[in-house]
Design an enzyme around this catalytic site. Structure first.
Site, short mmCIF file in Angstrom:
data_model
loop_
_atom_site.label_atom_id
_atom_site.label_comp_id
_atom_site.label_asym_id
_atom_site.label_seq_id
_atom_site.Cartn_x
_atom_site.Cartn_y
_atom_site.Cartn_z
N LYS A 13 0.83 -1.21 0.00
CA LYS A 13 0.00 0.00 0.00
C LYS A 13 0.87 1.26 0.00
O LYS A 13 0.60 2.21 -0.71
CB LYS A 13 -0.91 0.05 1.24
CG LYS A 13 -1.87 -1.10 1.37
CD LYS A 13 -2.78 -0.94 2.60
CE LYS A 13 -2.06 -0.92 3.93
NZ LYS A 13 -1.45 -2.20 4.31
N ARG A 87 -9.03 1.09 9.20
CA ARG A 87 -8.39 -0.16 9.59
C ARG A 87 -9.39 -1.10 10.28
O ARG A 87 -9.05 -2.20 10.64
CB ARG A 87 -7.30 0.23 10.56
CG ARG A 87 -6.10 -0.65 10.74
CD ARG A 87 -5.16 -0.64 9.58
NE ARG A 87 -3.84 -1.03 9.97
CZ ARG A 87 -2.74 -0.39 9.61
NH1 ARG A 87 -2.80 0.66 8.83
NH2 ARG A 87 -1.57 -0.84 9.99
N ARG A 126 12.26 -5.66 4.79
CA ARG A 126 12.01 -4.29 4.34
C ARG A 126 12.96 -3.27 4.99
O ARG A 126 13.24 -3.34 6.18
CB ARG A 126 10.56 -3.95 4.70
CG ARG A 126 10.13 -2.57 4.30
CD ARG A 126 8.64 -2.47 4.27
NE ARG A 126 8.04 -2.39 5.59
CZ ARG A 126 6.77 -2.09 5.79
NH1 ARG A 126 5.95 -1.89 4.77
NH2 ARG A 126 6.28 -2.03 7.01
N ARG A 159 11.98 -0.88 10.36
CA ARG A 159 10.98 -0.46 11.33
C ARG A 159 10.98 -1.42 12.52
O ARG A 159 11.13 -2.62 12.36
CB ARG A 159 9.58 -0.49 10.66
CG ARG A 159 9.18 0.87 10.14
CD ARG A 159 7.96 0.79 9.28
NE ARG A 159 6.80 0.18 9.93
CZ ARG A 159 5.58 0.15 9.38
NH1 ARG A 159 5.37 0.69 8.20
NH2 ARG A 159 4.59 -0.42 10.01
N ARG A 170 0.69 -8.25 13.88
CA ARG A 170 0.04 -7.32 12.94
C ARG A 170 -0.84 -8.09 11.95
O ARG A 170 -1.92 -7.63 11.59
CB ARG A 170 1.11 -6.51 12.19
CG ARG A 170 1.75 -5.45 13.08
CD ARG A 170 3.07 -4.97 12.53
NE ARG A 170 2.94 -4.25 11.28
CZ ARG A 170 3.92 -4.12 10.38
NH1 ARG A 170 5.10 -4.69 10.60
NH2 ARG A 170 3.74 -3.44 9.29
P1 AMP Z 1 1.38 0.94 9.02
O1 AMP Z 1 2.51 1.89 8.74
O2 AMP Z 1 0.16 1.22 8.22
O3 AMP Z 1 1.82 -0.50 8.92
O4 AMP Z 1 0.96 1.17 10.55
C1 AMP Z 1 1.87 0.97 11.61
C2 AMP Z 1 1.12 0.94 12.94
O5 AMP Z 1 0.47 2.20 13.13
C3 AMP Z 1 0.01 -0.08 13.03
O6 AMP Z 1 0.49 -1.37 13.42
C4 AMP Z 1 -0.89 0.54 14.10
O7 AMP Z 1 -0.34 0.37 15.40
C5 AMP Z 1 -0.80 2.01 13.76
N1 AMP Z 1 -1.85 2.43 12.80
C6 AMP Z 1 -1.68 2.85 11.51
N2 AMP Z 1 -2.85 3.16 10.94
C7 AMP Z 1 -3.81 2.93 11.89
C8 AMP Z 1 -5.22 3.05 11.93
N3 AMP Z 1 -5.94 3.45 10.86
N4 AMP Z 1 -5.86 2.71 13.09
C9 AMP Z 1 -5.18 2.31 14.18
N5 AMP Z 1 -3.85 2.15 14.22
C10 AMP Z 1 -3.15 2.47 13.09
#
Ligand code: AMP
Length: 213
Positions: A13, A87, A126, A159, A170
């Site tokens: 994404k 989410r 990554r 990360r 996750r």
């Molecule tokens: P991502 O970079 O999208 O993989 O997000 C990393 C982390 O940020 C996730 O594992 C969540 O802890 C938090 N996060 C990102 N987007 C959301 C969302 N829409 N709702 C809740 N937590 C989020």
């Protein structure tokens, strides 16, 4: 054009969304990136979000929904691309309500999918540029100079939540909380699916196709 990209962690994404948003002149709104910046800056939101992010669970809806509302309405660009939001179903409902309030709508909701083994391989290898956010992969798309971004020369890092134990959490959170969005959006006229298991260029072409048609 307003669009949502959703799918499991590691499906692409961020990488694909960044390129698509740039080409189409859309604001790229990635809640994960916004939250990581808040953690880095030590803001109140960042302090509240950090423990959830470190463990791979979702940050509470009210924090994330508030961050999105100010951004989808606060830009004069051609539209937005949401990456990583909504989410869960409660966030999707909150998004619908805020779009209604502002007389806006979603043109496309694109579900990107790939087998779980591919997601684990992508996430565990990554590397991300601290400066521009571009992603590399230790094996599949290594940078030309180790540790440095090909695009901007920024430092590459892994990360904290791309460690194997957090990846497993996750993916579990995705299955339980995010996958139900499929049923929520499936019947919408703008709903599309993209098989994101293949190589980056081919996935981008497929994504562009469903966004434009
Ligand atoms: P991502 O970079 O999208 O993989 O997000 C990393 C982390 O940020 C996730 O594992 C969540 O802890 C938090 N996060 C990102 N987007 C959301 C969302 N829409 N709702 C809740 N937590 C989020």
């Amino acid at each position: 054009m307003n669009l949502v990209l959703f799918g499991p962690p590691g499906v692409g994404k961020g990488t694909q969304g960044m390129r698509l948003a740039q080409e189409q002149g859309l604001a790229h709104l990635a809640t994960g990136d916004i939250l990581r910046a808040a953690v880095q800056d030590g803001t109140e939101y960042g302090k509240q979000a950090k423990a959830f992010m470190d463990s791979g669970t979702l940050v509470p809806d009210d924090i994330v929904v508030g961050m999105i509302e100010e951004r989808i309405t606060g830009n004069g660009e051609a539209g937005f691309l949401l990456d990583g939001f909504p989410r869960n179903v409660a966030q999707a409902e909150a998004l619908d309500a805020m779009l209604d309030r502002h007389g806006m709508h979603l043109d496309r909701v694109v579900f990107m999918h790939a087998p779980e083994q591919a997601l684990i391989e992508r996430l565990s290898g990554r590397l991300i540029c601290r400066a521009c956010g571009f992603s590399f992969h230790r094996q599949y798309s290594p940078p030309r100079v180790a540790g440095r971004c090909d695009r901007c020369g920024g430092e590459l890092y892994q990360r904290d939540d791309d460690r194997e134990d957090v990846i497993a959490e996750r993916l579990k959170v995705y299955r339980v909380q995010t996958e139900p969005l499929l049923a929520y959006y499936r019947d919408a006229s703008g709903f599309r699916q993209v098989d994101a298991a293949g190589e980056m260029q081919a996935v981008y072409a497929a994504l562009k196709e469903v966004v434009e048609h």
